[in-house]
Design an enzyme around this catalytic site. Structure first.
Site, PDB file in Angstrom:
ATOM      1  N   CYS A  77       0.837  -1.200   0.000  1.00 55.14           N
ATOM      2  CA  CYS A  77       0.000   0.000   0.000  1.00 55.14           C
ATOM      3  C   CYS A  77       0.876   1.255   0.000  1.00 55.14           C
ATOM      4  O   CYS A  77       1.604   1.495  -0.951  1.00 55.14           O
ATOM      5  CB  CYS A  77      -0.989  -0.048   1.160  1.00 55.14           C
ATOM      6  SG  CYS A  77      -2.335   1.156   0.997  1.00 55.14           S
ATOM      7  N   HIS A 175      -3.854  -4.890  -0.015  1.00 52.11           N
ATOM      8  CA  HIS A 175      -3.434  -5.453   1.272  1.00 52.11           C
ATOM      9  C   HIS A 175      -3.516  -6.980   1.194  1.00 52.11           C
ATOM     10  O   HIS A 175      -4.592  -7.545   1.356  1.00 52.11           O
ATOM     11  CB  HIS A 175      -4.339  -4.940   2.396  1.00 52.11           C
ATOM     12  CG  HIS A 175      -4.081  -3.512   2.728  1.00 52.11           C
ATOM     13  ND1 HIS A 175      -3.113  -3.121   3.610  1.00 52.11           N
ATOM     14  CD2 HIS A 175      -4.656  -2.385   2.267  1.00 52.11           C
ATOM     15  CE1 HIS A 175      -3.100  -1.809   3.693  1.00 52.11           C
ATOM     16  NE2 HIS A 175      -4.026  -1.335   2.876  1.00 52.11           N
ATOM     17  N   GLU A 177      -2.621  -9.105   3.308  1.00 53.95           N
ATOM     18  CA  GLU A 177      -3.010  -9.643   4.625  1.00 53.95           C
ATOM     19  C   GLU A 177      -4.508  -9.558   4.863  1.00 53.95           C
ATOM     20  O   GLU A 177      -5.028 -10.172   5.791  1.00 53.95           O
ATOM     21  CB  GLU A 177      -2.232  -8.918   5.739  1.00 53.95           C
ATOM     22  CG  GLU A 177      -2.691  -7.526   6.085  1.00 53.95           C
ATOM     23  CD  GLU A 177      -2.241  -6.408   5.141  1.00 53.95           C
ATOM     24  OE1 GLU A 177      -2.500  -5.243   5.465  1.00 53.95           O
ATOM     25  OE2 GLU A 177      -1.655  -6.688   4.063  1.00 53.95           O
TER      26      GLU A 177
END
Length: 193
Positions: A77, A175, A177
């Site tokens: 990001c 992202h 994750e």
């Protein structure tokens, strides 16, 4: 394998740490140049505003350390955006790893882009096992213009770079994750580089 997540006060660090743990690895948070240099893999996260994040990097000399790293480095990001030449956000000079510019979405789309969108034109071992037009999770108001180093694209009013690569440096706008199984696989692919 020693995995270091760069800790400079501008990262969504815990969720990345948990995602790595789910893959069976441990990650260390560090702002120590020697520990970062000694890592097998480095993750450079980022959430927040570009100019203040660059100030934090300069204050700890990490702005000089990161571009010199030789092991695989993954910017996430804002981390990816800071690895570029310049960002319109706060008129910020970045680390200059990628020859790319970061610009703001125009008023034709809702800003920030929040939620799920597709990645396509996948061109790297980072995307092994990931299908074209896979959905990933994004939150951002600025984007990296498409360039020679683009390895994945996304469309949101304009086609932009959702992943980038140069030598040992990788960046993803999304992202991983928070991107479910696809994101986990991309993280795992990075850790296996």
């Amino acid at each position: 394998m020693k995995i270091v997540i760069i800790d400079y006060g501008a990262g969504n660090i815990q969720s990345i740490k948990f995602a790595i743990k789910r893959l069976g690895y441990e990650a260390v948070l560090s702002s120590d140049p020697e520990e970062i240099r000694a890592a097998d893999k480095v993750i450079f996260p980022g959430v927040g505003e570009a100019s203040s994040a660059m100030k934090m990097l300069r204050a700890t000399s990490l702005d000089r350390i990161i571009p010199e790293l030789k092991q695989p480095v993954l910017g996430i990001c804002l981390g990816m955006q800071l690895m570029c030449e310049h960002s319109e956000e706060g008129d910020t000079t970045g680390l200059g790893i990628f020859d790319a510019r970061v610009v703001r979405f125009d008023n034709s789309v809702k800003v920030p882009q929040i939620g799920w969108n597709q990645i396509y034109d996948l061109e790297s071992e980072l995307f092994e096992g990931i299908r074209e037009k896979e959905y990933i999770y994004l939150v951002h108001s600025y984007y990296v213009k498409e360039c020679e180093e683009t390895i994945a694209s996304t469309e949101y009013g304009v086609e932009y770079t959702s992943a980038i690569k140069k030598n040992n440096f990788y960046g993803v706008q999304f992202h991983p994750e928070k991107s479910s199984d696809a994101g986990e696989r991309i993280l795992e692919n990075f850790l296996k580089l």
